[in-house]
Design a protein around this motif. Structure first.
Motif, PDB file in Angstrom:
ATOM      1  N   GLU A  26       0.835  -1.199   0.000  1.00  0.00           N
ATOM      2  CA  GLU A  26       0.000   0.000   0.000  1.00  0.00           C
ATOM      3  C   GLU A  26       0.873   1.253   0.000  1.00  0.00           C
ATOM      4  OE1 GLU A  26      -3.845   1.670   2.439  1.00  0.00           O
ATOM      5  OE2 GLU A  26      -2.215   0.804   3.600  1.00  0.00           O
ATOM      6  N   ALA A  27       1.910   1.259   0.823  1.00  0.00           N
ATOM      7  CA  ALA A  27       2.810   2.412   0.898  1.00  0.00           C
ATOM      8  C   ALA A  27       3.558   2.620  -0.415  1.00  0.00           C
ATOM      9  CB  ALA A  27       3.793   2.242   2.058  1.00  0.00           C
ATOM     10  N   LEU A  28       3.987   1.534  -1.045  1.00  0.00           N
ATOM     11  CA  LEU A  28       4.681   1.647  -2.332  1.00  0.00           C
ATOM     12  C   LEU A  28       3.794   2.313  -3.376  1.00  0.00           C
ATOM     13  CD1 LEU A  28       6.432  -1.846  -2.480  1.00  0.00           C
ATOM     14  CD2 LEU A  28       7.591   0.380  -2.395  1.00  0.00           C
ATOM     15  N   VAL A  29       2.543   1.883  -3.445  1.00  0.00           N
ATOM     16  CA  VAL A  29       1.615   2.474  -4.412  1.00  0.00           C
ATOM     17  C   VAL A  29       1.349   3.936  -4.061  1.00  0.00           C
ATOM     18  CG1 VAL A  29      -0.748   2.400  -5.336  1.00  0.00           C
ATOM     19  CG2 VAL A  29       0.559   0.279  -5.079  1.00  0.00           C
ATOM     20  N   ASN A  30       1.045   4.198  -2.800  1.00  0.00           N
ATOM     21  CA  ASN A  30       0.741   5.575  -2.396  1.00  0.00           C
ATOM     22  C   ASN A  30       1.909   6.526  -2.638  1.00  0.00           C
ATOM     23  OD1 ASN A  30      -1.981   5.443  -1.538  1.00  0.00           O
ATOM     24  ND2 ASN A  30      -1.356   4.475   0.360  1.00  0.00           N
ATOM     25  N   ASN A  31       3.119   6.102  -2.301  1.00  0.00           N
ATOM     26  CA  ASN A  31       4.288   6.972  -2.472  1.00  0.00           C
ATOM     27  C   ASN A  31       4.586   7.249  -3.935  1.00  0.00           C
ATOM     28  OD1 ASN A  31       4.627   7.156   0.300  1.00  0.00           O
ATOM     29  ND2 ASN A  31       6.120   5.501   0.381  1.00  0.00           N
ATOM     30  N   SER A  32       4.481   6.227  -4.782  1.00  0.00           N
ATOM     31  CA  SER A  32       4.758   6.453  -6.199  1.00  0.00           C
ATOM     32  C   SER A  32       3.614   7.211  -6.868  1.00  0.00           C
ATOM     33  CB  SER A  32       5.070   5.140  -6.927  1.00  0.00           C
ATOM     34  OG  SER A  32       4.123   4.142  -6.646  1.00  0.00           O
ATOM     35  N   TRP A  33       2.397   7.056  -6.345  1.00  0.00           N
ATOM     36  CA  TRP A  33       1.274   7.852  -6.846  1.00  0.00           C
ATOM     37  C   TRP A  33       1.528   9.335  -6.536  1.00  0.00           C
ATOM     38  CZ3 TRP A  33      -2.479  10.802  -4.230  1.00  0.00           C
ATOM     39  CH2 TRP A  33      -3.539  11.236  -5.025  1.00  0.00           C
ATOM     40  N   GLU A  34       2.049   9.615  -5.350  1.00  0.00           N
ATOM     41  CA  GLU A  34       2.383  11.005  -5.002  1.00  0.00           C
ATOM     42  C   GLU A  34       3.430  11.563  -5.960  1.00  0.00           C
ATOM     43  OE1 GLU A  34       0.984  13.027  -2.869  1.00  0.00           O
ATOM     44  OE2 GLU A  34      -0.294  11.567  -1.846  1.00  0.00           O
ATOM     45  N   ALA A  35       4.406  10.750  -6.316  1.00  0.00           N
ATOM     46  CA  ALA A  35       5.436  11.177  -7.269  1.00  0.00           C
ATOM     47  C   ALA A  35       4.821  11.444  -8.640  1.00  0.00           C
ATOM     48  CB  ALA A  35       6.541  10.123  -7.360  1.00  0.00           C
ATOM     49  N   PHE A  36       3.875  10.597  -9.055  1.00  0.00           N
ATOM     50  CA  PHE A  36       3.158  10.806 -10.320  1.00  0.00           C
ATOM     51  C   PHE A  36       2.478  12.174 -10.296  1.00  0.00           C
ATOM     52  CE2 PHE A  36      -0.967  10.714 -12.482  1.00  0.00           C
ATOM     53  CZ  PHE A  36      -0.616  10.339 -13.766  1.00  0.00           C
ATOM     54  N   ASN A  37       1.847  12.505  -9.186  1.00  0.00           N
ATOM     55  CA  ASN A  37       1.103  13.766  -9.056  1.00  0.00           C
ATOM     56  C   ASN A  37       1.997  14.999  -9.097  1.00  0.00           C
ATOM     57  OD1 ASN A  37      -1.540  13.018  -9.080  1.00  0.00           O
ATOM     58  ND2 ASN A  37      -1.677  12.734  -6.888  1.00  0.00           N
ATOM     59  N   GLN A  38       3.286  14.828  -8.896  1.00  0.00           N
ATOM     60  CA  GLN A  38       4.183  15.985  -8.917  1.00  0.00           C
ATOM     61  C   GLN A  38       4.452  16.482 -10.335  1.00  0.00           C
ATOM     62  OE1 GLN A  38       7.563  15.522  -6.355  1.00  0.00           O
ATOM     63  NE2 GLN A  38       6.270  15.008  -4.621  1.00  0.00           N
ATOM     64  N   ASN A  39       4.162  15.648 -11.332  1.00  0.00           N
ATOM     65  CA  ASN A  39       4.314  16.083 -12.728  1.00  0.00           C
ATOM     66  C   ASN A  39       3.245  15.405 -13.593  1.00  0.00           C
ATOM     67  OD1 ASN A  39       5.152  17.166 -15.118  1.00  0.00           O
ATOM     68  ND2 ASN A  39       7.252  16.417 -15.008  1.00  0.00           N
ATOM     69  N   THR A  40       1.994  15.578 -13.188  1.00  0.00           N
ATOM     70  CA  THR A  40       0.878  14.919 -13.867  1.00  0.00           C
ATOM     71  C   THR A  40       0.810  15.232 -15.361  1.00  0.00           C
ATOM     72  OG1 THR A  40      -0.338  14.956 -11.798  1.00  0.00           O
ATOM     73  CG2 THR A  40      -1.600  14.469 -13.764  1.00  0.00           C
ATOM     74  N   PRO A  41       1.001  16.477 -15.780  1.00  0.00           N
ATOM     75  CA  PRO A  41       0.908  16.736 -17.229  1.00  0.00           C
ATOM     76  C   PRO A  41       1.881  15.875 -18.042  1.00  0.00           C
ATOM     77  CG  PRO A  41       0.835  18.798 -16.026  1.00  0.00           C
ATOM     78  CD  PRO A  41       1.187  17.726 -15.021  1.00  0.00           C
ATOM     79  N   HIS A  42       3.115  15.789 -17.604  1.00  0.00           N
ATOM     80  CA  HIS A  42       4.124  14.997 -18.323  1.00  0.00           C
ATOM     81  C   HIS A  42       3.786  13.508 -18.296  1.00  0.00           C
ATOM     82  CE1 HIS A  42       7.950  13.442 -19.701  1.00  0.00           C
ATOM     83  NE2 HIS A  42       8.050  12.726 -18.587  1.00  0.00           N
ATOM     84  N   TYR A  43       3.488  12.989 -17.120  1.00  0.00           N
ATOM     85  CA  TYR A  43       3.229  11.553 -16.989  1.00  0.00           C
ATOM     86  C   TYR A  43       1.919  11.141 -17.659  1.00  0.00           C
ATOM     87  CZ  TYR A  43       7.213  11.518 -13.847  1.00  0.00           C
ATOM     88  OH  TYR A  43       8.469  11.646 -13.310  1.00  0.00           O
ATOM     89  N   SER A  44       0.965  12.050 -17.744  1.00  0.00           N
ATOM     90  CA  SER A  44      -0.292  11.755 -18.442  1.00  0.00           C
ATOM     91  C   SER A  44      -0.034  11.548 -19.925  1.00  0.00           C
ATOM     92  CB  SER A  44      -1.293  12.897 -18.242  1.00  0.00           C
ATOM     93  OG  SER A  44      -1.627  13.031 -16.890  1.00  0.00           O
ATOM     94  N   VAL A  45       0.749  12.427 -20.513  1.00  0.00           N
ATOM     95  CA  VAL A  45       1.098  12.303 -21.929  1.00  0.00           C
ATOM     96  C   VAL A  45       1.876  11.005 -22.149  1.00  0.00           C
ATOM     97  CG1 VAL A  45       2.523  13.293 -23.781  1.00  0.00           C
ATOM     98  CG2 VAL A  45       1.034  14.777 -22.414  1.00  0.00           C
ATOM     99  N   LEU A  46       2.794  10.712 -21.255  1.00  0.00           N
ATOM    100  CA  LEU A  46       3.583   9.489 -21.350  1.00  0.00           C
ATOM    101  C   LEU A  46       2.683   8.254 -21.300  1.00  0.00           C
ATOM    102  CD1 LEU A  46       6.579   8.740 -21.564  1.00  0.00           C
ATOM    103  CD2 LEU A  46       6.620   8.609 -19.069  1.00  0.00           C
ATOM    104  N   PHE A  47       1.729   8.247 -20.382  1.00  0.00           N
ATOM    105  CA  PHE A  47       0.796   7.131 -20.214  1.00  0.00           C
ATOM    106  C   PHE A  47       0.025   6.860 -21.509  1.00  0.00           C
ATOM    107  CE2 PHE A  47      -3.618   5.981 -18.638  1.00  0.00           C
ATOM    108  CZ  PHE A  47      -3.330   4.662 -18.336  1.00  0.00           C
TER     109      PHE A  47
END
Length: 148
Positions: free
Chosen positions: A8-29
């Protein structure tokens, strides 16, 4: 074996990292999705009339945020109660309407994992991958159940 606090912590922590640059990671996804399944472009209203993946599209960003947020929520639900239930009752119907079938879930899973691998960089490992896979699989199963 249930979903652990560590997972749970692994997912939550990496989700927080995703949220720090959502525009970039959204395009990547979405780039990863279209690399694997170009025909999926027509399933997303924000991709239909664009050449490639639009860089500054609020709908694309919002949809990617929702996908990653739902997987994170699935991790939290798996830890808390051992199963995933959808908070949006219309999600199954929307997926049916868009023509989503089993192979699409695999494409999205692969794109999600590749995106999280980019998000986490040198912190990426099999434990992190497994945590995201289990959380995504729980969400996908709940969506598929709602599609019937």
């Amino acid at each position: 074996m249930g979903f652990s606090e560590v997972q749970e912590a692994l997912v939550n922590n990496s989700w927080e990292a995703f949220n720090q640059n959502t525009p970039h990671y959204s395009v990547l996804f979405y780039t990863f999705i279209l690399e694997k399944a170009p025909a999926a472009k027509g399933m997303f209203s924000f991709l239909k009339d664009s050449a490639g993946v639009p860089q500054d599209n609020p709908s694309l960003k919002a949809h990617a945020e929702k996908v990653f947020e739902m997987v994170r929520d699935s991790a939290n639900q798996l830890k808390a109660k051992g199963e995933v239930t959808l908070t949006n009752a219309t999600l199954g119907g929307i997926h049916v309407q868009k023509g989503v079938v089993d192979p699409h879930f695999l494409v999205v899973k692969e794109a999600l994992l590749k995106t999280i691998k980019e998000v986490t960089g040198d912190k990426w490992n099999s434990e992190l991958s497994t945590a995201w896979e289990i959380a995504y699989d729980g969400l996908a199963a709940a969506i598929k159940k709602a599609m019937i």
